[in-house]
Write a protein that holds these residues in place. Structure first.
Motif, PDB file in Angstrom:
ATOM      1  N   LEU A   1      25.905  36.342  10.024  1.00 22.99           N
ATOM      2  CA  LEU A   1      26.194  35.831  11.367  1.00 22.99           C
ATOM      3  C   LEU A   1      24.965  35.165  11.984  1.00 22.99           C
ATOM      4  O   LEU A   1      25.078  34.131  12.658  1.00 22.99           O
ATOM      5  N   VAL A   2      23.789  35.765  11.756  1.00 17.91           N
ATOM      6  CA  VAL A   2      22.551  35.185  12.282  1.00 17.91           C
ATOM      7  C   VAL A   2      22.297  33.820  11.647  1.00 17.91           C
ATOM      8  O   VAL A   2      21.866  32.871  12.322  1.00 17.91           O
ATOM      9  N   ALA A   3      22.552  33.693  10.318  1.00 15.07           N
ATOM     10  CA  ALA A   3      22.354  32.400   9.643  1.00 15.07           C
ATOM     11  C   ALA A   3      23.260  31.329  10.245  1.00 15.07           C
ATOM     12  O   ALA A   3      22.841  30.191  10.501  1.00 15.07           O
ATOM     13  N   VAL A   4      24.530  31.672  10.504  1.00 15.52           N
ATOM     14  CA  VAL A   4      25.474  30.714  11.101  1.00 15.52           C
ATOM     15  C   VAL A   4      25.025  30.339  12.506  1.00 15.52           C
ATOM     16  O   VAL A   4      25.045  29.156  12.900  1.00 15.52           O
ATOM     17  N   LEU A   5      24.591  31.354  13.292  1.00 12.99           N
ATOM     18  CA  LEU A   5      24.123  31.092  14.645  1.00 12.99           C
ATOM     19  C   LEU A   5      22.910  30.173  14.650  1.00 12.99           C
ATOM     20  O   LEU A   5      22.810  29.235  15.476  1.00 12.99           O
ATOM     21  N   ALA A   6      21.983  30.410  13.709  1.00 11.44           N
ATOM     22  CA  ALA A   6      20.777  29.579  13.641  1.00 11.44           C
ATOM     23  C   ALA A   6      21.124  28.133  13.306  1.00 11.44           C
ATOM     24  O   ALA A   6      20.613  27.188  13.940  1.00 11.44           O
ATOM     25  N   VAL A   7      22.018  27.909  12.348  1.00  9.71           N
ATOM     26  CA  VAL A   7      22.390  26.535  11.970  1.00  9.71           C
ATOM     27  C   VAL A   7      23.125  25.849  13.118  1.00  9.71           C
ATOM     28  O   VAL A   7      22.911  24.653  13.395  1.00  9.71           O
ATOM     29  N   CYS A   8      23.989  26.622  13.798  1.00 13.60           N
ATOM     30  CA  CYS A   8      24.715  26.032  14.924  1.00 13.60           C
ATOM     31  C   CYS A   8      23.763  25.603  16.034  1.00 13.60           C
ATOM     32  O   CYS A   8      23.929  24.529  16.655  1.00 13.60           O
ATOM     33  N   SER A   9      22.747  26.423  16.297  1.00 13.70           N
ATOM     34  CA  SER A   9      21.785  26.062  17.345  1.00 13.70           C
ATOM     35  C   SER A   9      20.952  24.851  16.921  1.00 13.70           C
ATOM     36  O   SER A   9      20.646  23.967  17.746  1.00 13.70           O
ATOM     37  N   VAL A  10      20.597  24.792  15.614  1.00 15.30           N
ATOM     38  CA  VAL A  10      19.843  23.630  15.125  1.00 15.30           C
ATOM     39  C   VAL A  10      20.716  22.386  15.195  1.00 15.30           C
ATOM     40  O   VAL A  10      20.257  21.283  15.578  1.00 15.30           O
ATOM     41  N   ALA A  11      22.013  22.519  14.833  1.00 14.80           N
ATOM     42  CA  ALA A  11      22.928  21.375  14.904  1.00 14.80           C
ATOM     43  C   ALA A  11      23.088  20.901  16.351  1.00 14.80           C
ATOM     44  O   ALA A  11      23.107  19.680  16.641  1.00 14.80           O
ATOM     45  N   ALA A  12      23.206  21.875  17.267  1.00  8.64           N
ATOM     46  CA  ALA A  12      23.323  21.500  18.678  1.00  8.64           C
ATOM     47  C   ALA A  12      22.077  20.768  19.144  1.00  8.64           C
ATOM     48  O   ALA A  12      22.145  19.784  19.890  1.00  8.64           O
ATOM     49  N   MET A  13      20.904  21.307  18.720  1.00 11.61           N
ATOM     50  CA  MET A  13      19.647  20.630  19.076  1.00 11.61           C
ATOM     51  C   MET A  13      19.616  19.225  18.493  1.00 11.61           C
ATOM     52  O   MET A  13      19.226  18.252  19.173  1.00 11.61           O
ATOM     53  N   HIS A  14      20.041  19.090  17.235  1.00 12.12           N
ATOM     54  CA  HIS A  14      19.995  17.794  16.558  1.00 12.12           C
ATOM     55  C   HIS A  14      20.844  16.758  17.294  1.00 12.12           C
ATOM     56  O   HIS A  14      20.372  15.647  17.616  1.00 12.12           O
ATOM     57  N   PHE A  15      22.077  17.115  17.595  1.00  5.70           N
ATOM     58  CA  PHE A  15      22.961  16.114  18.193  1.00  5.70           C
ATOM     59  C   PHE A  15      22.678  15.930  19.681  1.00  5.70           C
ATOM     60  O   PHE A  15      22.944  14.857  20.233  1.00  5.70           O
ATOM     61  N   MET A  16      22.118  16.965  20.342  1.00  2.00           N
ATOM     62  CA  MET A  16      21.662  16.766  21.708  1.00  2.00           C
ATOM     63  C   MET A  16      20.481  15.803  21.725  1.00  2.00           C
ATOM     64  O   MET A  16      20.372  14.911  22.593  1.00  2.00           O
ATOM     65  N   GLY A  17      19.587  15.956  20.735  1.00  6.58           N
ATOM     66  CA  GLY A  17      18.457  15.027  20.636  1.00  6.58           C
ATOM     67  C   GLY A  17      18.909  13.626  20.318  1.00  6.58           C
ATOM     68  O   GLY A  17      18.353  12.641  20.823  1.00  6.58           O
ATOM     69  N   MET A  18      19.944  13.479  19.455  1.00  5.58           N
ATOM     70  CA  MET A  18      20.460  12.162  19.137  1.00  5.58           C
ATOM     71  C   MET A  18      21.169  11.551  20.342  1.00  5.58           C
ATOM     72  O   MET A  18      21.122  10.330  20.571  1.00  5.58           O
ATOM     73  N   ALA A  19      21.820  12.437  21.157  1.00  5.44           N
ATOM     74  CA  ALA A  19      22.491  11.929  22.355  1.00  5.44           C
ATOM     75  C   ALA A  19      21.489  11.429  23.386  1.00  5.44           C
ATOM     76  O   ALA A  19      21.838  10.660  24.286  1.00  5.44           O
ATOM     77  N   ALA A  20      20.228  11.903  23.278  1.00  3.33           N
ATOM     78  CA  ALA A  20      19.196  11.466  24.219  1.00  3.33           C
ATOM     79  C   ALA A  20      18.645  10.089  23.881  1.00  3.33           C
ATOM     80  O   ALA A  20      17.846   9.538  24.643  1.00  3.33           O
ATOM     81  N   ILE A  21      19.067   9.506  22.726  1.00  3.46           N
ATOM     82  CA  ILE A  21      18.558   8.195  22.311  1.00  3.46           C
ATOM     83  C   ILE A  21      19.210   7.087  23.156  1.00  3.46           C
ATOM     84  O   ILE A  21      20.422   7.090  23.389  1.00  3.46           O
ATOM     85  N   ARG A  22      18.371   6.109  23.574  1.00  3.65           N
ATOM     86  CA  ARG A  22      18.864   4.923  24.264  1.00  3.65           C
ATOM     87  C   ARG A  22      18.296   3.681  23.566  1.00  3.65           C
ATOM     88  O   ARG A  22      17.092   3.654  23.250  1.00  3.65           O
ATOM     89  N   ILE A  23      19.193   2.664  23.332  1.00  3.67           N
ATOM     90  CA  ILE A  23      18.801   1.427  22.622  1.00  3.67           C
ATOM     91  C   ILE A  23      19.270   0.242  23.463  1.00  3.67           C
ATOM     92  O   ILE A  23      20.450   0.192  23.901  1.00  3.67           O
TER      93      ILE A  23
END
Length: 761
Positions: free
Chosen positions: A114-136
Motif C-alpha cells: 500500500l505504501v508503494a502504491v501511495l508513493a507512486v500516486c503522490s509522485v504521479a500527482a506531483m509530475h502532472f501537477m508540475g506539467m500543468a504548471a507549464i506555460r508556452i
C-alpha cells in the motif's frame, strides 16, 4: 518500453538527465537509509527520522523531475506557474511522509504494498501537477492517455517490488530498494513525457507571473543542493554512529575480564584486548595484526611453554589446530611455571575464530587443595571408623562379660540383698549398652555410613517384638500397656525392620520411663499422605510428664531433653530421639510429636507403605548326630577371651548342650574337621586365624567332603553393618552381637541347634 527509451535518449539533454539521475539516486538512497535508522531508533526519535526521510524523498523526486524537464528539448520556451510548481512539491512531500509514517507503524508485507502504491500516486500527482504548471507562448501541452496510463502502471509495479524484500536493513536492502525506486521514478517521468505533445494555439499567452527556465533552474539547483547536503549529513551521522559503536565495542572488549582475540578465516590475528596479552605474557611481543596462530604456537614451543608437546612438537601443533578448526572447542592447557589456561575457540559464520582465554591457575590450585583436603578427610573418616569399630569391640567384650555373668548369676539361689545388688548391676549394664549403641549409631549417621536395608518383613511381628520388650517394665510401674494393630497394617512389607524396631523401642521405652501412672499405648494403622500415597502411621501415646512448645523445639536436638531435670530424675543421654528422627528421615518418613506440660505426650512416626510378599523360608539342614537317640546338642565355641567363653559356658551349662571351647580360628577349624557339631559359635577377631577365615575354611571343607552344612553364628563384639555383611559373605548364617541377652543365645541355639535347648530356656 522503446518509446520510453526514445524519449530519454532523443528528447532530453544527457548532461541534465545524468544530473537528475545522480540527484535521484543520492536522495532516494539517503531517504531509505533514514527509514532504516528510524526503525532502529527509540519511539521518540523514530518519527523524527521518518519525517526527515519523507521530506528528503519528496524533495528528491521533485528536483529530479524538474532537472529532467530543464533537459527536455521541445523547441519552445517553457515557463512555469510558481504556485502550481510549489503545489507539486507539497503534494509529493506529504505523500512520501504519509507513506513512511504508515510503514513505520506497521511493517507487514500488505502495508509495504500500500505504501508503494501511495508513493507512486503522490509522485504521479506531483509530475502532472508540475506539467500543468507549464506555460508556452502560442501553444498548449496535451497527453496521450494510453501512454500515460501505461507509464503509471509500470511505475506502480516497479515500486511494489520493494515490498517483497524481506531483510529490513543492510546495504543489500538499501541498494535494491534504491534501484527499484529510481526505476519507478524514471518510468513514470520519461513514460509520461513520451506521451506529451505540444499543439500550437495562438490564443495562449504566458502570464506575467510565470517564471522562466532560468529561475526554475535556480529553484531546482537549490533543491538538489538540499538533497546533497542532506545526503552528506546522513552519511556523516552514519559514519559517526558506526565509529562511536566501534569505539564502544572496542572499549567493552578491552574492559572484559577474559582475554579475547579475534582471528580471520586464514587464522590471522585481527583484534585482541589487553587481557589477552596479559594472559599470554610469554607471547605478548608476538601479538600484532596479521600474526598467524600457528606461528604463535611455534614461538611457545621454542620457549618451552608446553610440556605436553615435548618430543612430538609438530604432531602436537597439528592436533591443536585440528581441535581449533571445530565449531566449538574448549581445553585446559598447562604452561611452564605451573600456570594453567582455559582456552575456548568458537568459529564465526564467516570462518573466523574467536578465542577466549582465562587464567585458571588459582582454580587449579584450589581444586588441588580441595582434593587434598578431601583425601585427608576421607583418611580421617576411615581412621574414625576404625576407631569406632575398635572401641565398639573393646567395650562390648568386657560388657558382655558383665551382662552375661549377671544373667547367669541371676539363675542361681540368691538372698534379697544379693538379688537387689544384681539387679542394679544388670540395669547399669543395659544402660551402658544402650549408650554405646546410641553413640555408635550417631557417628555412623553423621559419617553417612549407616545404610537402610530394603527387605521384606512381617510388620505385625516386628511391632509386637518391639513393644513387648517393655510390657513387663510397664506392669512393674502399674501402668496399663496397650498394643493396637489395625488389620490393614498386618502383613508383609518392605523396609528396614531393625531400624523400625529401634525407633519404636526407643519411643516406647521413653513413654514407659516418663510415665508414673496411667497408660502407654502403641497404635499402628494405614493412612494416606497429602499426595494420596499409602503410609504407615505409628502412634506412641502416654500420660507422662509431657513438655511445652519451647521444649518441643529442641526435643529432637542431640543431647537435649524436654527439661534439664529429666536427666537427673530419669537418666538418659538425649541422643535417642535425635537418632530416631534421622532414622525416620533416612527411611523416607517423618517423626513428630504433640504434648503439653503435665498432660502426656504423643509421638507420631510415618513411613511409606511398600507391600511385599511373604518369602519362602528355606529350612536350615542340621548336621545329623552320630547317635540318633542322643538329645543333647553339640556346640563348638571359638573365642580368644576366657571371660566370654565362661559366659557362654554358664548360660548354656543349664541346657542339654555338650560344649567344646577353643581359643582361635585354627583350633575351631581343626575341631570341625575331627567331629560333627550341631552349631558353631564363632568370634570374629582372634589370633592365629580370625573367625571369618575359619568360617570360609569350614565351608570349603564341607563342600570338599560332601558333609552336611553346620549352622554358624558369628558371636562377636564387632556389631557394625560392615561386620554383619562380612560374616554373611564368609558363610555365616546368623550374627549375634556382644553383649547379648542369655535368652537370645538360648533361643538361637534352640532354633539352629535342636529343640532340646528350649526345655532349659
Amino acid at each position: 518500453m522503446p518509446w520510453i527509451v526514445n524519449c530519454l535518449v532523443g528528447m532530453h539533454d544527457w548532461r541534465l538527465t545524468l544530473l537528475a539521475a545522480t540527484v535521484c539516486v543520492t536522495g532516494l538512497a539517503t531517504s531509505i537509509t533514514l527509514i532504516g535508522m528510524a526503525r532502529r531508533s527509540s519511539q521518540r526519535d523514530r518519527f523524527s527520522y521518518g519525517g526527515l526521510a519523507g521530506v528528503l524523498g519528496g524533495l528528491t523526486v521533485w528536483a529530479t523531475h524538474f532537472l529532467a524537464m530543464l533537459g527536455y528539448r521541445s523547441g519552445e520556451t517553457l515557463h512555469y506557474v510558481a504556485s502550481e510548481t510549489l503545489m507539486s512539491l507539497a503534494i509529493v512531500v506529504v505523500g512520501m511522509a504519509l507513506g513512511i509514517a504508515l510503514t513505520l507503524s506497521n511493517d507487514s508485507r500488505l502495508t509495504r504494498v500500500l505504501v508503494a502504491v501511495l508513493a507512486v500516486c503522490s509522485v504521479a500527482a506531483m509530475h502532472f501537477m508540475g506539467m500543468a504548471a507549464i506555460r508556452i507562448d502560442g501553444a498548449v501541452a496535451t497527453w496521450d492517455t494510453a501512454t500515460v496510463v501505461t507509464a503509471v502502471t509500470l511505475s506502480i509495479l516497479a515500486a511494489m517490488c520493494t515490498a517483497i524484500w524481506k531483510r529490513r536493513d543492510g546495504w543489500q536492502r538499501i541498494s535494491t530498494n534504491t534501484f527499484l525506486a529510481v526505476t519507478s521514478v524514471c518510468i513514470l517521468h520519461f513514460g509520461g513525457m513520451a506521451g506529451l505533445t505540444i499543439v500550437p494555439d495562438p490564443t495562449i499567452r504566458v502570464p506575467v507571473s510565470a517564471i522562466t527556465q532560468t529561475s526554475l533552474l535556480i529553484w531546482v539547483v537549490g533543491g538538489a543542493t538540499l538533497v546533497v547536503a542532506a545526503a552528506a549529513l546522513v552519511t556523516m551521522m552514519s559514519l559517526w554512529g558506526r565509529s562511536s559503536s566501534l569505539n564502544q565495542l572496542r572499549e567493552a572488549i578491552d574492559t572484559m575480564p577474559d582475554g579475547l582475540g579475534f582471528y580471520d578465516a586464514d587464522d590471522r590475528l585481527v583484534i585482541w584486548n589487553a587481557r589477552y596479552a596479559e594472559v599470554n605474557t610469554e607471547l605478548a611481543a608476538a601479538l600484532e595484526v596479521g600474526a598467524k596462530f600457528r606461528d604463535m604456537l611455534q614461538i611457545g614451543l621454542e620457549q618451552g611453554l608446553y610440556a605436553e608437546a615435548v618430543g612430538r612438537e609438530q604432531e602436537w601443533i597439528e592436533e591443536r589446530l585440528a581441535a581449533r578448526r571445530r565449531l566449538s572447542n574448549t581445553l585446559e592447557q598447562q604452561i611452564s611455571g605451573d600456570r594453567w589456561l582455559r582456552v575456548q575457540d568458537r568459529r564465526t559464520a564467516q570462518g573466523g575464530i574467536v578465542t577466549v582465554v582465562n587464567d585458571i591457575t588459582d582454580l587449579k590450585r584450589d581444586a588441588q587443595a580441595l582434593a587434598e583436603a578431601r583425601d585427608t578427610a576421607e583418611t580421617a573418616n576411615r581412621a574414625k571408623s576404625e576407631f569406632l569399630a575398635n572401641m565398639s569391640h573393646e567395650i562390648r567384650t568386657p560388657l558382655n562379660g558383665v551382662i552375661g555373668l549377671t544373667q547367669a548369676l541371676a539363675r542361681t539361689e540368691l538372698d534379697h540383698d544379693q538379688r537387689e545388688i544384681l539387679n542394679l548391676i544388670q540395669s547399669s549394664g543395659v544402660t551402658l549398652q544402650t549408650l554405646l549403641s546410641d553413640i555408635l549409631d550417631l557417628a555412623r549417621v553423621e559419617s553417612g555410613r549407616l545404610e537402610i536395608a530394603d527387605e521384606p518383613f512381617d510388620l505385625a511381628r516386628a511391632i509386637n517384638e518391639a513393644a513387648h520388650l517393655y510390657g513387663a517394665p510397664a506392669a512393674e510401674k502399674g501402668l496399663q500397656f496397650f498394643v493396637d494393630i489395625d488389620p490393614a497394617a498386618e502383613g508383609w512389607v518392605r523396609g528396614d525392620v531393625v531400624r523400625l524396631k529401634q525407633v519404636l523401642t526407643n519411643l516406647v521405652s521413653n513413654a514407659v520411663k516418663f510415665t508414673a501412672k496411667g497408660f502407654v499405648s502403641l497404635n499402628a494403622a494405614v493412612g494416606r499422605d497429602r499426595d494420596g500415597a499409602a503410609i504407615l502411621r505409628f502412634t506412641v501415646e502416654d500420660t507422662g510428664v509431657g513438655f511445652d512448645a519451647e521444649a518441643k523445639a529442641r526435643l529432637f536436638t542431640r543431647f537435649e531433653q524436654a527439661d534439664g531435670t529429666i536427666t537427673r530424675r530419669f537418666g538418659g543421654t538425649g541422643l535417642g530421639l535425635a537418632i530416631c528422627r534421622q532414622l525416620a528421615d533416612m527411611m523416607g518418613g517423618h517423626l513428630d510429636c504433640e504434648s503439653e506440660a503435665g498432660g502426656g505426650s504423643t509421638f507420631i512416626l510415618t513411613l511409606p507403605l511398600i507391600a511385599a510378599e511373604a518369602p519362602v523360608v528355606q529350612p536350615i539342614e542340621l548336621a545329623s548326630s552320630a547317635d540318633p537317640h542322643e538329645r543333647r546338642v553339640r556346640v563348638l565355641v571359638a573365642d580368644d577371651h576366657p571371660t566370654n567363653r565362661k559366659v557362654v559356658e554358664l548360660i548354656l551349662g543349664q541346657a542339654p548342650v555338650d560344649l567344646v571351647s577353643v581359643e582361635d580360628g585354627a583350633q575351631a577349624l581343626a575341631a570341625a574337621r575331627l567331629q560333627t557339631f550341631d552349631l558353631i559359635l564363632m568370634d570374629m577377631q582372634m589370633p592365629v586365624m580370625d573367625g571369618l577365615t575359619a568360617v570360609r575354611e569350614i565351608r570349603l571343607h564341607e563342600a570338599t567332603t560332601g558333609t552336611q552344612r553346620t549352622p554358624v553364628v558369628m558371636l562377636t563384639a564387632n556389631a557394625l553393618p560392615d561386620h554383619i555383611a562380612a560374616g554373611q559373605a564368609a558363610g555365616a548364617d546368623r550374627h549375634l552381637a556382644k553383649p547379648f541377652d542369655a535368652a537370645e543365645l538360648i533361643a538361637l541355639v534352640s532354633e539352629l541347634g535342636g529343640e532340646s535347648c528350649a526345655l532349659a530356656a
